[in-house]
Design a protein around this motif. Sequence first.
Motif, PDB file in Angstrom:
ATOM      1  N   ALA A  27      30.064  34.311  35.441  1.00  0.00           N
ATOM      2  CA  ALA A  27      30.345  34.604  36.851  1.00  0.00           C
ATOM      3  C   ALA A  27      30.608  33.351  37.679  1.00  0.00           C
ATOM      4  CB  ALA A  27      29.189  35.395  37.466  1.00  0.00           C
ATOM      5  N   GLY A  28      30.107  32.197  37.225  1.00  0.00           N
ATOM      6  CA  GLY A  28      30.280  30.955  37.981  1.00  0.00           C
ATOM      7  C   GLY A  28      31.544  30.172  37.651  1.00  0.00           C
ATOM      8  N   PHE A  29      32.370  30.669  36.747  1.00  0.00           N
ATOM      9  CA  PHE A  29      33.573  29.944  36.329  1.00  0.00           C
ATOM     10  C   PHE A  29      34.651  29.991  37.415  1.00  0.00           C
ATOM     11  CE2 PHE A  29      37.657  29.710  34.002  1.00  0.00           C
ATOM     12  CZ  PHE A  29      37.510  28.436  33.472  1.00  0.00           C
ATOM     13  N   ARG A  30      35.282  28.834  37.688  1.00  0.00           N
ATOM     14  CA  ARG A  30      36.359  28.727  38.679  1.00  0.00           C
ATOM     15  C   ARG A  30      37.483  27.846  38.142  1.00  0.00           C
ATOM     16  NH1 ARG A  30      32.944  31.626  40.282  1.00  0.00           N
ATOM     17  NH2 ARG A  30      32.038  31.824  42.336  1.00  0.00           N
ATOM     18  N   LEU A  31      38.709  28.145  38.545  1.00  0.00           N
ATOM     19  CA  LEU A  31      39.853  27.273  38.301  1.00  0.00           C
ATOM     20  C   LEU A  31      40.052  26.442  39.556  1.00  0.00           C
ATOM     21  CD1 LEU A  31      42.358  29.836  36.749  1.00  0.00           C
ATOM     22  CD2 LEU A  31      40.980  28.138  35.538  1.00  0.00           C
ATOM     23  N   ILE A  46      55.270  21.828  59.532  1.00  0.00           N
ATOM     24  CA  ILE A  46      54.047  21.283  58.951  1.00  0.00           C
ATOM     25  C   ILE A  46      54.322  20.864  57.512  1.00  0.00           C
ATOM     26  CG2 ILE A  46      52.379  22.482  60.416  1.00  0.00           C
ATOM     27  CD1 ILE A  46      52.123  24.587  58.174  1.00  0.00           C
ATOM     28  N   HIS A  47      53.648  19.803  57.095  1.00  0.00           N
ATOM     29  CA  HIS A  47      53.698  19.299  55.722  1.00  0.00           C
ATOM     30  C   HIS A  47      52.295  18.830  55.403  1.00  0.00           C
ATOM     31  CE1 HIS A  47      58.078  19.300  55.691  1.00  0.00           C
ATOM     32  NE2 HIS A  47      57.994  18.836  56.921  1.00  0.00           N
ATOM     33  N   GLY A  48      51.819  19.119  54.209  1.00  0.00           N
ATOM     34  CA  GLY A  48      50.476  18.685  53.881  1.00  0.00           C
ATOM     35  C   GLY A  48      50.109  18.952  52.447  1.00  0.00           C
ATOM     36  N   ALA A  49      48.799  19.041  52.220  1.00  0.00           N
ATOM     37  CA  ALA A  49      48.239  19.245  50.890  1.00  0.00           C
ATOM     38  C   ALA A  49      47.206  20.362  50.955  1.00  0.00           C
ATOM     39  CB  ALA A  49      47.587  17.954  50.411  1.00  0.00           C
ATOM     40  N   LEU A  50      46.796  20.860  49.795  1.00  0.00           N
ATOM     41  CA  LEU A  50      45.756  21.869  49.762  1.00  0.00           C
ATOM     42  C   LEU A  50      44.968  21.779  48.476  1.00  0.00           C
ATOM     43  CD1 LEU A  50      46.934  25.344  48.682  1.00  0.00           C
ATOM     44  CD2 LEU A  50      48.589  23.540  48.942  1.00  0.00           C
ATOM     45  N   ARG A  51      43.778  22.382  48.509  1.00  0.00           N
ATOM     46  CA  ARG A  51      42.953  22.513  47.310  1.00  0.00           C
ATOM     47  C   ARG A  51      42.476  23.962  47.256  1.00  0.00           C
ATOM     48  NH1 ARG A  51      38.419  18.935  50.008  1.00  0.00           N
ATOM     49  NH2 ARG A  51      37.328  20.570  51.141  1.00  0.00           N
ATOM     50  N   THR A  52      42.289  24.478  46.038  1.00  0.00           N
ATOM     51  CA  THR A  52      41.874  25.868  45.856  1.00  0.00           C
ATOM     52  C   THR A  52      40.812  25.984  44.775  1.00  0.00           C
ATOM     53  OG1 THR A  52      43.592  26.305  44.210  1.00  0.00           O
ATOM     54  CG2 THR A  52      44.149  26.772  46.524  1.00  0.00           C
ATOM     55  N   ARG A  53      40.020  27.062  44.870  1.00  0.00           N
ATOM     56  CA  ARG A  53      39.071  27.463  43.823  1.00  0.00           C
ATOM     57  C   ARG A  53      39.312  28.946  43.582  1.00  0.00           C
ATOM     58  NH1 ARG A  53      33.087  26.092  44.166  1.00  0.00           N
ATOM     59  NH2 ARG A  53      33.175  28.016  45.322  1.00  0.00           N
ATOM     60  N   VAL A  54      39.664  29.300  42.342  1.00  0.00           N
ATOM     61  CA  VAL A  54      39.999  30.678  42.000  1.00  0.00           C
ATOM     62  C   VAL A  54      38.893  31.279  41.145  1.00  0.00           C
ATOM     63  CG1 VAL A  54      41.680  32.194  40.896  1.00  0.00           C
ATOM     64  CG2 VAL A  54      42.448  30.105  42.033  1.00  0.00           C
ATOM     65  N   ALA A  56      37.953  34.753  39.000  1.00  0.00           N
ATOM     66  CA  ALA A  56      38.398  36.032  38.453  1.00  0.00           C
ATOM     67  C   ALA A  56      37.380  37.104  38.831  1.00  0.00           C
ATOM     68  CB  ALA A  56      38.535  35.947  36.941  1.00  0.00           C
ATOM     69  N   LEU A  57      37.870  38.248  39.310  1.00  0.00           N
ATOM     70  CA  LEU A  57      36.992  39.357  39.705  1.00  0.00           C
ATOM     71  C   LEU A  57      37.025  40.494  38.705  1.00  0.00           C
ATOM     72  CD1 LEU A  57      37.844  39.496  43.509  1.00  0.00           C
ATOM     73  CD2 LEU A  57      35.880  38.400  42.413  1.00  0.00           C
ATOM     74  N   GLY A  58      37.967  40.446  37.793  1.00  0.00           N
ATOM     75  CA  GLY A  58      38.136  41.508  36.804  1.00  0.00           C
ATOM     76  C   GLY A  58      39.585  41.511  36.382  1.00  0.00           C
ATOM     77  N   PRO A  59      39.937  42.395  35.467  1.00  0.00           N
ATOM     78  CA  PRO A  59      41.334  42.423  35.012  1.00  0.00           C
ATOM     79  C   PRO A  59      42.315  42.595  36.178  1.00  0.00           C
ATOM     80  CG  PRO A  59      39.957  43.825  33.648  1.00  0.00           C
ATOM     81  CD  PRO A  59      39.114  43.388  34.812  1.00  0.00           C
ATOM     82  N   GLY A  60      43.222  41.645  36.316  1.00  0.00           N
ATOM     83  CA  GLY A  60      44.257  41.741  37.336  1.00  0.00           C
ATOM     84  C   GLY A  60      43.828  41.430  38.754  1.00  0.00           C
ATOM     85  N   ARG A  61      42.591  40.936  38.960  1.00  0.00           N
ATOM     86  CA  ARG A  61      42.104  40.647  40.317  1.00  0.00           C
ATOM     87  C   ARG A  61      41.435  39.282  40.364  1.00  0.00           C
ATOM     88  NH1 ARG A  61      37.912  44.420  41.088  1.00  0.00           N
ATOM     89  NH2 ARG A  61      37.478  43.164  42.899  1.00  0.00           N
ATOM     90  N   ALA A  62      41.652  38.579  41.476  1.00  0.00           N
ATOM     91  CA  ALA A  62      41.021  37.270  41.665  1.00  0.00           C
ATOM     92  C   ALA A  62      40.800  37.018  43.144  1.00  0.00           C
ATOM     93  CB  ALA A  62      41.885  36.165  41.072  1.00  0.00           C
TER      94      ALA A  62
END
Length: 135
Positions: A27-31, A46-54, A56-62
């Motif tokens: 459950a703690g795994f993130r991309l 606007i121009h910039g940068a971003l960071r994300t943490r994904v 998974a919630l189940g098949p086909g959902r995040a």
Amino acid sequence: FRSSGSRQISETRKVIVIGTQGKPRTAGFRLIGVGTLAGRIGAAQIHGALRTRVKALGPGRASVEGTEFDAGGSRSFVINLHYMITNGRTIETGTGRWTGGTGAYTRARGSFKDSNVGPVGGLQTSRIKGSISYG
């Protein structure tokens, strides 16, 4: 950058996964992803940068938590995604909301739609359109 009313926001994001957090298949795994963005808030470019943490919630959902950074400050967001993988490509659609910010984007709020496509494990191109209020 000051705004007390709602503005239209339109962006193109280029994002790639650079690492992981937590143990796979738990459950703690993130991309962890990083990328660039270009677009408009109202009439301003606007121009910039971003960071994300994904997560998974189940098949086909995040779920995606992230922060964008540009010359005006930062904007935080959460996106609920539906995805499918076809012929080695990821196709995602979702809805997001702004959850706060810094600098000119203090108290950022609003919502947007997200569409994303790209090769599995490669550079993803995401387009968002919606509204944002801040300040």
